[in-house]
Each structure stands twice: as structure tokens, then as C-alpha cells.
Write a protein that holds these residues in place. Structure first.
Motif, PDB file in Angstrom:
ATOM      1  N   VAL A  83       0.860  -1.187   0.000  1.00 18.43           N
ATOM      2  CA  VAL A  83       0.000   0.000   0.000  1.00 18.43           C
ATOM      3  C   VAL A  83       0.888   1.226   0.000  1.00 18.43           C
ATOM      4  CG1 VAL A  83      -1.822   1.254   1.215  1.00 18.43           C
ATOM      5  CG2 VAL A  83      -1.798  -1.239   1.262  1.00 18.43           C
ATOM      6  N   ALA A  84       0.580   2.177  -0.846  1.00 13.91           N
ATOM      7  CA  ALA A  84       1.377   3.402  -0.937  1.00 13.91           C
ATOM      8  C   ALA A  84       0.450   4.607  -0.911  1.00 13.91           C
ATOM      9  CB  ALA A  84       2.213   3.408  -2.216  1.00 13.91           C
ATOM     10  N   ARG A  85       1.032   5.760  -0.647  1.00 13.27           N
ATOM     11  CA  ARG A  85       0.297   7.022  -0.665  1.00 13.27           C
ATOM     12  C   ARG A  85       0.982   7.981  -1.622  1.00 13.27           C
ATOM     13  NH1 ARG A  85       1.513  11.739   1.109  1.00 13.27           N
ATOM     14  NH2 ARG A  85       3.251  10.970   2.361  1.00 13.27           N
ATOM     15  N   TYR A  86       0.189   8.638  -2.449  1.00 15.54           N
ATOM     16  CA  TYR A  86       0.676   9.700  -3.328  1.00 15.54           C
ATOM     17  C   TYR A  86      -0.155  10.945  -3.002  1.00 15.54           C
ATOM     18  CZ  TYR A  86       2.667   5.806  -5.976  1.00 15.54           C
ATOM     19  OH  TYR A  86       3.355   4.670  -6.342  1.00 15.54           O
ATOM     20  N   GLY A  87       0.417  11.867  -2.244  1.00 14.66           N
ATOM     21  CA  GLY A  87      -0.357  13.005  -1.804  1.00 14.66           C
ATOM     22  C   GLY A  87      -1.564  12.524  -1.026  1.00 14.66           C
ATOM     23  N   LYS A  88      -2.768  12.833  -1.528  1.00 12.88           N
ATOM     24  CA  LYS A  88      -4.012  12.385  -0.886  1.00 12.88           C
ATOM     25  C   LYS A  88      -4.611  11.176  -1.608  1.00 12.88           C
ATOM     26  CE  LYS A  88      -5.522  16.821  -0.721  1.00 12.88           C
ATOM     27  NZ  LYS A  88      -6.454  17.937  -0.481  1.00 12.88           N
ATOM     28  N   PHE A  89      -3.846  10.548  -2.493  1.00 21.01           N
ATOM     29  CA  PHE A  89      -4.291   9.333  -3.181  1.00 21.01           C
ATOM     30  C   PHE A  89      -3.784   8.102  -2.436  1.00 21.01           C
ATOM     31  CE2 PHE A  89      -4.605  12.434  -6.548  1.00 21.01           C
ATOM     32  CZ  PHE A  89      -5.646  11.998  -7.359  1.00 21.01           C
ATOM     33  N   LEU A  90      -4.611   7.074  -2.386  1.00 22.24           N
ATOM     34  CA  LEU A  90      -4.253   5.797  -1.779  1.00 22.24           C
ATOM     35  C   LEU A  90      -4.081   4.771  -2.890  1.00 22.24           C
ATOM     36  CD1 LEU A  90      -3.979   4.337   1.017  1.00 22.24           C
ATOM     37  CD2 LEU A  90      -6.368   3.650   0.717  1.00 22.24           C
ATOM     38  N   ASP A  91      -2.977   4.015  -2.850  1.00 16.11           N
ATOM     39  CA  ASP A  91      -2.657   3.040  -3.894  1.00 16.11           C
ATOM     40  C   ASP A  91      -2.524   1.660  -3.265  1.00 16.11           C
ATOM     41  OD1 ASP A  91      -1.673   1.538  -5.996  1.00 16.11           O
ATOM     42  OD2 ASP A  91       0.337   2.419  -5.927  1.00 16.11           O
ATOM     43  N   LEU A  92      -3.465   0.773  -3.572  1.00 17.28           N
ATOM     44  CA  LEU A  92      -3.397  -0.615  -3.126  1.00 17.28           C
ATOM     45  C   LEU A  92      -2.876  -1.445  -4.290  1.00 17.28           C
ATOM     46  CD1 LEU A  92      -6.889  -0.930  -1.353  1.00 17.28           C
ATOM     47  CD2 LEU A  92      -4.758   0.003  -0.446  1.00 17.28           C
ATOM     48  N   ARG A  93      -1.679  -2.003  -4.136  1.00 14.26           N
ATOM     49  CA  ARG A  93      -1.072  -2.785  -5.214  1.00 14.26           C
ATOM     50  C   ARG A  93      -1.533  -4.225  -5.106  1.00 14.26           C
ATOM     51  NH1 ARG A  93       4.377  -4.755  -5.858  1.00 14.26           N
ATOM     52  NH2 ARG A  93       4.922  -3.682  -3.925  1.00 14.26           N
ATOM     53  N   VAL A  94      -2.220  -4.690  -6.154  1.00 15.25           N
ATOM     54  CA  VAL A  94      -2.799  -6.032  -6.182  1.00 15.25           C
ATOM     55  C   VAL A  94      -2.190  -6.754  -7.375  1.00 15.25           C
ATOM     56  CG1 VAL A  94      -4.928  -7.369  -6.143  1.00 15.25           C
ATOM     57  CG2 VAL A  94      -4.931  -5.016  -5.296  1.00 15.25           C
ATOM     58  N   GLY A  95      -1.207  -7.619  -7.111  1.00 14.15           N
ATOM     59  CA  GLY A  95      -0.471  -8.233  -8.205  1.00 14.15           C
ATOM     60  C   GLY A  95       0.213  -7.157  -9.014  1.00 14.15           C
ATOM     61  N   GLU A  96       0.031  -7.171 -10.329  1.00 17.25           N
ATOM     62  CA  GLU A  96       0.621  -6.121 -11.167  1.00 17.25           C
ATOM     63  C   GLU A  96      -0.351  -4.970 -11.417  1.00 17.25           C
ATOM     64  OE1 GLU A  96      -1.111  -9.160 -14.107  1.00 17.25           O
ATOM     65  OE2 GLU A  96      -0.241  -9.113 -12.106  1.00 17.25           O
TER      66      GLU A  96
END
Length: 289
Positions: free
Chosen positions: A52-65
Motif C-alpha cells: 500500500v502506498a500514498r501519493y499526496g491524498k491518493f491511496l494506492d493498493l497494489r494487487v499483483g501487477e
């Protein structure tokens, strides 16, 4: 609206709970929130979370590729449950926008993405690269990153003809600072929100830079380890001027004032920030002189 500290805490919370767990089903309850259609949400099913990563106020859930990216806007949030309802959700008028159910051996656990209120601005994307999301691609530097130095910050303000309040909120200039923490930063730096960025002295720029680090750093520490349901209340409890119109300034005791700004309102302390002058509503007049 959740800002950088809350999103940082959210990303850490989910990162600890999702790593290595598989997606069983994804339910798009509010279809209007989905901003991409290829790959489809169903492409996430059967894949495992890898981070899981954060870009500013965006949330990024990495699921496989793939990446499940969310922007929670003003009224969105994520709710974690160790036991989601067994019955699949149905589209309706409620706050639920998206449900992600985990598979075995964690069958029943998962998360709900919700959005309160009648104005719907929540955005969900499924992409192969986070930079495919336009909002992420145009983000400015993250104020918690090593590259956000005093020199870099001064360079961002050079030639800026806008008011410093608007500059701090501009995600293409600095990622993650919104209406609440820009008020807090300017109060801590003792700077009027209506000062033109390019007119600030070197000493004032240095004060704002320091206030950014201290204000966001303290907020992140307060939020760390806080349950998701308590994060919004924790944010409010740590604010000294934002949302506290009519209360006493904790620094000088003056009355905290409010004025309209752009699409929202801001709060400030006249004694700490404007030399005792009261800011006029920008919809009606300029700064009182």
C-alpha cells in the motif's frame, strides 16, 4: 477531507493488514465512483495484495501487477472489518461505494469504501501504473520526502503571484496539504493566508517551511496506530485554528476568525498572523487596511 497525515496513517494501517492476502470479490456499489473500465474491477479478484502506498491524498493498493487507486475527496473514507456481511451489497442511496472482500484463509474480512453526503466526488481507479491517474501524474513533491528541502520549497514559491494559502493547497505545487493543514501551517508560521507567495521574505519562507515539517510530522505521529474509525476525530482534536471560529487562539488568546476562500473557508488568528487586522470576505472586498 482526509489530508496527508490521515492518508499516511490509513496507508500504514491497510499495509499491515492486507500484505499477502488475496482478493475474493470486489463489489462496485456506486458505479459513478469508478473512473476507469479497463482493466475491470473483476481483474483484481484472485490476486494478492503486495503493498500500500500514498501519493499526496491518493491511496494506492497494489494487487499483483495492478493498482487499485482511490481519492477519497471531501467525504470519503475506508472502513476495515474482520467480518463483512455475508450478503453481497446492493446499489442504493447509502454511503457504501465499494466493497473488497478477502478470500481464504481470511474469508469474510475486507474493507468498505464509503462517501457521506449528497455531493459525490469519490474516485476509484484500476490501472497498471499509478501515473495513469491524471491526479497523481501532476502532483508536486511530497513534503515528507527527502527531496523537499528548504531550497526546493523556496524554488516552488519563486515567481508565484498567488496568495500563499492557495499555493499550499495546490496539489501540483505540494502534494497532500489541504484546507485544514494549510490553516494550521500558516498559523504556526505567523503568516497571513492572503500574503502573496512571491512577496514573502526569505525569513518568512523559512518559517513556513519549518511549520510544514512540524505540523505534518506531529499530525502523522498523532494518527499513527489510531483506529480508522477514530482518525477523523483525532485530526480535529489536534487542530489549533482550523474549524475553531470564535474560540480563543491557543497561542495569544485572541478570537479565531473565519473568512471565505475559494471553494471553502479558512480560519486564522488576527494577532498571530495579520498584525491585528481583520481579513474581509474575499467575495465582498479586499484585505481591510
Amino acid at each position: 477531507m482526509p489530508e496527508l497525515p490521515e492518508m499516511e496513517a490509513l496507508s500504514q494501517f491497510l499495509g499491515e493488514r492486507l500484505a499477502g492476502r488475496a482478493v475474493a470479490r470486489v463489489y462496485p456499489v456506486a458505479v459513478h465512483a469508478l473512473k476507469t473500465y479497463e482493466p475491470p474491477l473483476s481483474a483484481l479478484e484472485g490476486r494478492s495484495f503486495e503493498g500500500v502506498a500514498r501519493y499526496g491524498k491518493f491511496l494506492d493498493l497494489r494487487v499483483g501487477e495492478l493498482h487499485l487507486v482511490m481519492h477519497l475527496a471531501r467525504a470519503g473514507w475506508v472502513r476495515w472489518s474482520e467480518r463483512l456481511p455475508a450478503v453481497p451489497p446492493r446499489p442504493g442511496k447509502g454511503p457504501l461505494a465499494l466493497r473488497v472482500r478477502l478470500g481464504e484463509p481470511d474469508d469474510g474480512a475486507g474493507l468498505d469504501v464509503t462517501e457521506a453526503g449528497s455531493q459525490k466526488h469519490l474516485a476509484v481507479y484500476v490501472v497498471r501504473d499509478p501515473l495513469e491517474v491524471a491526479g497523481i501524474a501532476r502532483l508536486g513533491p511530497d513534503p515528507l520526502s527527502e527531496g523537499f528541502t528548504p531550497e526546493a520549497f523556496a524554488g516552488l514559491l519563486a515567481g508565484e503571484s498567488r496568495q500563499i494559502k492557495g499555493v499550499l493547497r495546490d496539489q501540483s505545487v505540494i502534494a497532500g496539504i489541504g484546507n485544514a493543514y494549510s490553516d494550521e501551517i500558516l498559523h504556526a508560521a505567523r503568516i497571513s493566508p492572503f500574503r502573496l507567495a512571491a512577496k514573502l521574505s526569505e525569513e518568512e519562507v523559512a518559517r513556513i517551511y519549518e511549520a510544514i515539517g512540524v505540523t505534518l510530522g506531529e499530525a502523522v505521529e498523532r494518527a499513527r496506530g489510531t483506529a480508522l474509525k477514530d482518525l477523523k476525530a483525532e485530526k480535529k482534536s489536534g487542530l489549533r485554528v482550523h474549524g475553531r471560529k470564535g474560540e480563543a487562539c491557543p497561542v495569544c488568546g485572541d478570537t479565531i476568525r473565519e473568512v471565505s476562500f475559494s471553494d471553502a473557508s479558512l480560519q486564522y488568528c488576527p494577532t498571530c498572523q495579520t498584525g491585528g487586522k481583520i481579513l474581509a470576505d474575499r467575495r465582498l472586498s479586499r484585505l481591510l487596511k
